[in-house]
Design a protein around this motif. Structure first.
Motif, PDB file in Angstrom:
ATOM      1  N   ALA A 358      49.605  40.693  35.451  1.00 38.12           N
ATOM      2  CA  ALA A 358      51.186  40.845  35.706  1.00 38.12           C
ATOM      3  C   ALA A 358      51.713  39.852  36.952  1.00 38.12           C
ATOM      4  N   GLU A 359      50.869  39.317  37.720  1.00 33.64           N
ATOM      5  CA  GLU A 359      51.252  38.283  38.712  1.00 33.64           C
ATOM      6  C   GLU A 359      50.949  36.946  38.101  1.00 33.64           C
ATOM      7  N   GLY A 360      50.709  36.713  36.814  1.00 31.62           N
ATOM      8  CA  GLY A 360      50.466  35.370  36.034  1.00 31.62           C
ATOM      9  C   GLY A 360      49.437  34.633  36.617  1.00 31.62           C
ATOM     10  N   LYS A 361      48.165  35.494  36.906  1.00 34.87           N
ATOM     11  CA  LYS A 361      47.049  34.924  37.186  1.00 34.87           C
ATOM     12  C   LYS A 361      45.855  34.770  36.101  1.00 34.87           C
ATOM     13  N   VAL A 362      46.399  35.622  35.005  1.00 36.29           N
ATOM     14  CA  VAL A 362      45.720  35.405  33.641  1.00 36.29           C
ATOM     15  C   VAL A 362      46.280  34.581  32.588  1.00 36.29           C
ATOM     16  N   LYS A 363      45.910  33.630  31.974  1.00 39.93           N
ATOM     17  CA  LYS A 363      46.524  32.846  31.089  1.00 39.93           C
ATOM     18  C   LYS A 363      46.407  33.264  29.745  1.00 39.93           C
ATOM     19  N   GLY A 364      45.150  33.884  29.153  1.00 44.12           N
ATOM     20  CA  GLY A 364      45.048  34.392  27.830  1.00 44.12           C
ATOM     21  C   GLY A 364      44.127  35.445  27.957  1.00 44.12           C
ATOM     22  N   MET A 365      44.131  36.208  26.643  1.00 41.43           N
ATOM     23  CA  MET A 365      43.311  37.408  26.403  1.00 41.43           C
ATOM     24  C   MET A 365      43.027  37.510  25.198  1.00 41.43           C
ATOM     25  N   CYS A 366      41.837  38.048  24.842  1.00 40.04           N
ATOM     26  CA  CYS A 366      41.268  38.429  23.254  1.00 40.04           C
ATOM     27  C   CYS A 366      41.193  39.959  23.526  1.00 40.04           C
ATOM     28  N   CYS A 367      42.015  40.526  22.724  1.00 37.53           N
ATOM     29  CA  CYS A 367      41.999  42.054  22.736  1.00 37.53           C
ATOM     30  C   CYS A 367      41.597  42.685  21.219  1.00 37.53           C
ATOM     31  N   VAL A 368      40.382  43.054  21.459  1.00 37.70           N
ATOM     32  CA  VAL A 368      39.652  43.345  20.279  1.00 37.70           C
ATOM     33  C   VAL A 368      39.358  44.999  20.338  1.00 37.70           C
ATOM     34  N   GLY A 369      39.981  45.942  19.257  1.00 35.99           N
ATOM     35  CA  GLY A 369      39.677  47.447  19.350  1.00 35.99           C
ATOM     36  C   GLY A 369      40.331  47.938  20.670  1.00 35.99           C
ATOM     37  N   GLN A 370      41.133  47.379  21.246  1.00 33.47           N
ATOM     38  CA  GLN A 370      41.854  48.265  22.017  1.00 33.47           C
ATOM     39  C   GLN A 370      43.359  48.088  21.963  1.00 33.47           C
ATOM     40  N   ASN A 371      44.021  49.109  22.697  1.00 33.98           N
ATOM     41  CA  ASN A 371      45.943  48.914  22.327  1.00 33.98           C
ATOM     42  C   ASN A 371      46.092  49.200  23.924  1.00 33.98           C
ATOM     43  N   PRO A 372      46.202  48.202  24.797  1.00 34.33           N
ATOM     44  CA  PRO A 372      46.704  48.327  25.940  1.00 34.33           C
ATOM     45  C   PRO A 372      48.171  48.552  26.209  1.00 34.33           C
ATOM     46  N   ALA A 373      49.107  48.043  25.143  1.00 32.94           N
ATOM     47  CA  ALA A 373      50.421  48.195  25.177  1.00 32.94           C
ATOM     48  C   ALA A 373      50.697  49.799  25.387  1.00 32.94           C
ATOM     49  N   THR A 374      49.708  50.510  24.870  1.00 33.88           N
ATOM     50  CA  THR A 374      50.047  52.138  25.107  1.00 33.88           C
ATOM     51  C   THR A 374      49.280  52.535  26.188  1.00 33.88           C
ATOM     52  N   SER A 375      48.719  51.920  27.089  1.00 35.48           N
ATOM     53  CA  SER A 375      47.587  52.159  27.916  1.00 35.48           C
ATOM     54  C   SER A 375      48.276  52.473  29.409  1.00 35.48           C
ATOM     55  N   LEU A 376      47.167  52.455  30.263  1.00 36.49           N
ATOM     56  CA  LEU A 376      47.494  52.849  31.620  1.00 36.49           C
ATOM     57  C   LEU A 376      48.736  52.368  32.198  1.00 36.49           C
ATOM     58  N   ASN A 377      49.766  53.200  32.716  1.00 35.41           N
ATOM     59  CA  ASN A 377      50.860  52.521  33.248  1.00 35.41           C
ATOM     60  C   ASN A 377      51.533  51.692  32.213  1.00 35.41           C
ATOM     61  N   GLY A 378      51.763  52.141  31.078  1.00 36.57           N
ATOM     62  CA  GLY A 378      52.340  51.246  29.924  1.00 36.57           C
ATOM     63  C   GLY A 378      53.348  50.122  30.335  1.00 36.57           C
ATOM     64  N   GLY A 379      54.181  50.725  30.973  1.00 35.04           N
ATOM     65  CA  GLY A 379      55.352  49.627  31.252  1.00 35.04           C
ATOM     66  C   GLY A 379      55.046  48.512  32.373  1.00 35.04           C
ATOM     67  N   ALA A 380      53.860  48.743  33.079  1.00 38.72           N
ATOM     68  CA  ALA A 380      53.324  47.754  33.948  1.00 38.72           C
ATOM     69  C   ALA A 380      52.447  46.799  32.976  1.00 38.72           C
TER      70      ALA A 380
END
Length: 860
Positions: A358-380
């Motif tokens: 959220a603070e721009g410290k991570v540049k890329g992500m492989c999201c496999v078998g997970q759905n974080p857009a509906t996950s913990l504190n979804g807005g954040a």
């Protein structure tokens, strides 16, 4: 407790049902009356988040009961098989003396080195240690490290042995564990349980009496829990509290006893054994860390090896693992490639990663078998995803995570413009579970092989295909680099292509059996000579084994024990040892030496499980050829003990590992061979379970001055996207829990696309009691708005008697509950319930607090 087993684990729930048909009593302690409650003999309502107060009340009731104090079984089990008699450092101070905290608390004035740890403080646990005699003579550990002693590393392990712990078998010493826990739980009376939990005193007493009636030589009781015990800021302590109670009742290591963790799905257990977790490597060894004394291989061994337990074999587990990682490149001269292995530098768990993102410290992500857009504190979480340069999503369908950039609620509302999102997103279509070969490890620690039923359509590929081909491309990209940090990639062993003659399911697919063979292990000199068990592991590089706890599941090139499907004959006592394969060593009940008494006899004929057969004639020692004395542990299960270690055997003076334990110390993974009622090391938030309130609570802590766990985690504190409610906030007066339904699965990515399941549960709802509905003018099926400090959502009202108001400390508190399976994609759509949850969590494992927070409910 902590689970709705009939709803969330319906296949496994047939076993409690069978037990009930045989006369067992089924008790359900839960805020809601659920499908499990409907099958129970007794349902006890409890305020969400107050389970430690309830369990602590049971502990206090048990140890002060006439039954516990007059039946010699309980005292014999406690004195000999637990650390009840062990004396603790006299400088230790309990919560009773320090207003709800333990000695050693250090509060942080600024964030630790890695700013996304989320920690509010930490404990220095020096005062929690056992009181000990002098350390045995011998070379100092630091000198052996300096001399680069080993392999073998036995002398290094031996140098770690502490002095003997002092004990009082009478349990009268005020500093012994039993007296400390007796004082600690003394305030957890039935009356206090009623005040804190809202559970009627009469029902609580009935539960305590049922446990006492069904524990002892002839009877055992079991607890089953799931994520309603883990998703708290003190979730690990809830489970620890239950284990403490079960040890006091003699319900560990025996048939029909124990604490059963009901995993979230068929591979959750396997994903922690062969970990997708950041903080551990195979077999629950800690990941090398930049924040711990892990500078060299020997430093790691000194920091992580428990010399007087089976973990005294850690050097063998670790070196065999490193040989699996780096193959022939791992040699004695380069410490088996230890310096190539990645090190962690803090909390890299889900929420910590997203707080950094959220603070721009991570540049890329492989999201496999997970759905974080509906996950913990979804807005954040969605805010964090929008900061990425690139995102890979691999799933069965276009999930909310794959489409958040153009269909997310912030985009649809106009709060965020598509053209302002810089992230480049790649989607890889994935196979379903029945479209490839592999194994599951279920909640019983059992590996079961499954074969594909049908091939996947189009370009759908397995997760193993993705990582296998990514690894081969990375190997190629790093080839020839002389940069020191790249040598790990250059030297990593990667040989999972199918053997000649083995037809891959998909172009570029791995051989799943080849992976399992690597996990099982083999003789380094000849990979076709498989290891038959972890007792064969060596610390000199002559054995290769990715995961020591799985060693033995594939003991020969053509012998995949996980594929076995042979049950025991009907009516014959047994453990179904020929059905699949359970780690460790195919034993089904862990610590089962505790199923026999000090002399090795079964506690009773009814509860016979393993026992000592003194007449058994053993073959000669295969290593030395010398005769082995008569006697062997036998029974219905694989003994969790030295097979020929007699009940009266004494520790060897120079012994390490099992040789450091006697024949009557059943808990072989603990340094003292005993079950821990008091936890001197290993938990960061206290040696004894203590009732704290959830981070968001409608009341002040009725038990202690300390409101919440003093060391729990809060990520992104003060940030507008993780706002938190104050205690008793009138804007958010109701307690809310999130939960699951049988008809949907996790975030819905595998169920909301199926018309049959979508029809069975077509839309999001909120369960609320009739009293609250009447106060708010809400009728059944009305639309309502549910809000928390993080956001608000819409749902249909399900007005019911199954959940409602509780009287807690003289205050009426309404509970509501919501399933969290919905999002904006699929056939059945709805708002994201996790938009309400917060980035707060447990300090041991960083899991979020999704089972107890606060909200408001209004008619839409």
């Amino acid at each position: 407790m902590g689970s709705n087993m009939a709803e969330c684990h319906p296949v496994a729930f047939r076993w409690p049902m069978k037990a009930k048909l045989n006369g067992a009593k089924l008790v359900h302690v839960d805020p809601r009356f659920t499908r499990t409650s409907a099958m129970a003999d007794l349902h006890v309502q409890i305020r969400a988040g107050s389970d430690i107060a309830f369990l602590g009340g049971l502990i206090n009731y048990v140890i002060n009961s006439k039954r516990w104090n007059t039946d010699p079984f309980f005292r014999e089990f406690a004195v000999n098989y637990t650390n009840a008699a062990t004396i603790i450092n006299e400088d230790f101070k309990d919560t009773e003396e320090l207003d709800g905290v333990f000695s050693g608390l250090v509060k942080f004035s600024e964030p630790p080195f890695w700013p996304y740890n989320g920690l509010e403080g930490r404990y220095d646990n020096a005062t929690w240690a056992y009181k000990r005699g002098p350390k045995p003579p011998g070379p100092a550990t630091k000198d052996l490290i300096a001399k680069r002693a080993g392999p073998p590393f036995d002398d290094l392990v031996r140098s770690l042995k502490p002095g003997p712990a002092e004990k009082d078998p009478t349990l009268q010493n005020p500093h012994c564990v039993f007296q400390i826990l007796k004082r600690h739980f003394s305030r957890y009376t039935p009356e206090m349980v009623e005040q804190v939990c809202g559970s009627p005193k009469e029902k609580f007493t009935r539960v305590a009496e049922l446990l006492l009636e069904n524990s002892g030589r002839d009877r055992t009781s079991a607890f089953a829990y799931a994520v309603a015990w883990t998703q708290h800021t003190y979730g690990v302590q809830m489970i620890s509290c239950c284990a403490l109670l079960q040890l006091l009742l003699g319900n560990i290591g025996r048939p029909g006893a124990g604490v059963m963790a009901l995993r979230g799905h068929a591979a959750i257990q396997g994903s922690t054994d062969v970990p997708t977790l950041y903080h551990s490597i195979h077999g629950y060894m800690n990941a090398p860390s930049a924040l711990r004394p892990h500078e060299t291989l020997r430093d790691y061994m000194a920091a992580e090896t428990s010399p007087t337990s089976y973990y005294g074999n850690t050097p063998k587990f670790l070196v065999s693992y490193l040989k699996s990682m780096y193959g022939a490149a791992a040699t004695t001269e380069n410490d088996f490639g230890y310096d190539w292995h990645p090190k962690i530098l803090g909390d890299h768990s889900h929420i910590a990663m997203f707080a950094a993102m959220a603070e721009g410290k991570v540049k890329g992500m492989c999201c496999v078998g997970q759905n974080p857009a509906t996950s913990l504190n979804g807005g954040a979480t969605r805010r964090a995803l929008r900061q990425l340069d690139w995102l890979v999503v691999k799933d069965n369908w276009l999930t909310e995570t794959a489409t958040h950039w153009y269909l997310g609620p912030e985009v649809k509302s106009g709060e965020v413009k598509i053209e302002d999102i810089k992230t480049e997103i790649f989607f890889f279509p994935s196979t379903q579970i029945a479209e490839y070969d592999g194994s599951f490890t279920n909640t019983q620690r059992m590996l079961q092989w499954h074969s594909f039923a049908a091939k996947a359509p189009g370009d759908c590929r397995t997760d193993s295909w993705f990582y296998h081909n990514l690894a081969k491309r990375l190997k190629k990209a790093y080839a020839g680099s002389k940069v020191p940090r790249d040598q790990g990639w250059n030297n990593v062993a990667w040989d999972f292509d199918p053997d000649p003659g083995e037809e891959p399911l998909y172009p570029g697919e791995i051989s799943a059996r080849k992976v399992l063979r690597e996990i099982n292990g083999y003789q380094t000199a000849d990979p076709k000579l498989h290891l038959k068990g972890f007792a064969e592991l060596k610390d000199d590089g002559s054995t290769t084994c990715a995961s020591w706890i799985y060693c033995g599941c594939y003991p020969a090139w053509d012998q995949n024990l996980t594929a076995r499907r042979e049950p025991d004959p009907p009516g014959v006592p047994g453990a179904h040892l020929k059905w699949g394969w359970a780690w460790p060593a195919n034993r089904r009940v862990m610590y089962n030496r505790a199923s026999a008494d000090l002399k090795g006899n079964p506690w009773s004929e009814r509860k016979r499980w393993i026992w000592w057969d003194a007449s058994f004639v053993n073959p000669p020692d295969p290593k030395t050829g010398k005769p082995v004395p008569k006697g062997k542990w036998v029974g219905y299960d694989v003994p969790d003990f030295g097979a020929t270690k007699a009940p009266d055997a004494q520790p060897k003076p120079d012994g390490i590992g099992l040789d450091a334990l006697s024949g009557s110390q059943p808990f072989i993974m603990r340094a003292d061979g005993r079950g821990w009622l008091f936890v001197p090391a290993g938990l960061v938030d206290g040696p004894l379970p203590t009732h704290y309130e959830p981070h968001e609570s409608p009341i002040h802590n009725p038990l202690y001055k300390q409101q919440t766990s003093p060391v729990h985690k809060v990520w992104a504190p003060g940030k507008p996207y993780n706002q938190l409610a104050v205690v008793g906030d009138p804007k958010f007066p109701y307690v809310i829990s999130t939960y699951r339904l049988t008809e949907h699965y996790l975030a819905g990515a595998m169920s909301r696309w199926l018309p049959w399941l979508a029809e069975l549960q077509p839309e999001l709802f909120i369960e609320l009691g009739k009293g609250l509905a009447q106060e708010k003018g809400i009728k059944n099926l009305d639309w309502v708005v549910v809000s928390s400090p993080r956001g608000h959502i819409r749902a249909k009202a399900l007005v019911t008697d199954r959940i409602g108001v509780m009287n807690v400390g003289g205050k009426h508190i309404h509970h509501v509950g919501m399933p969290w399976h919905w999002g904006w994609m699929g056939l059945s759509t709805g708002d994201v319930v996790n938009d309400l949850t917060a980035w707060v969590g447990d300090p041991n494992v960083s899991i979020h607090e999704g089972k107890a927070f606060v909200c408001n409910v209004e008619k839409a």
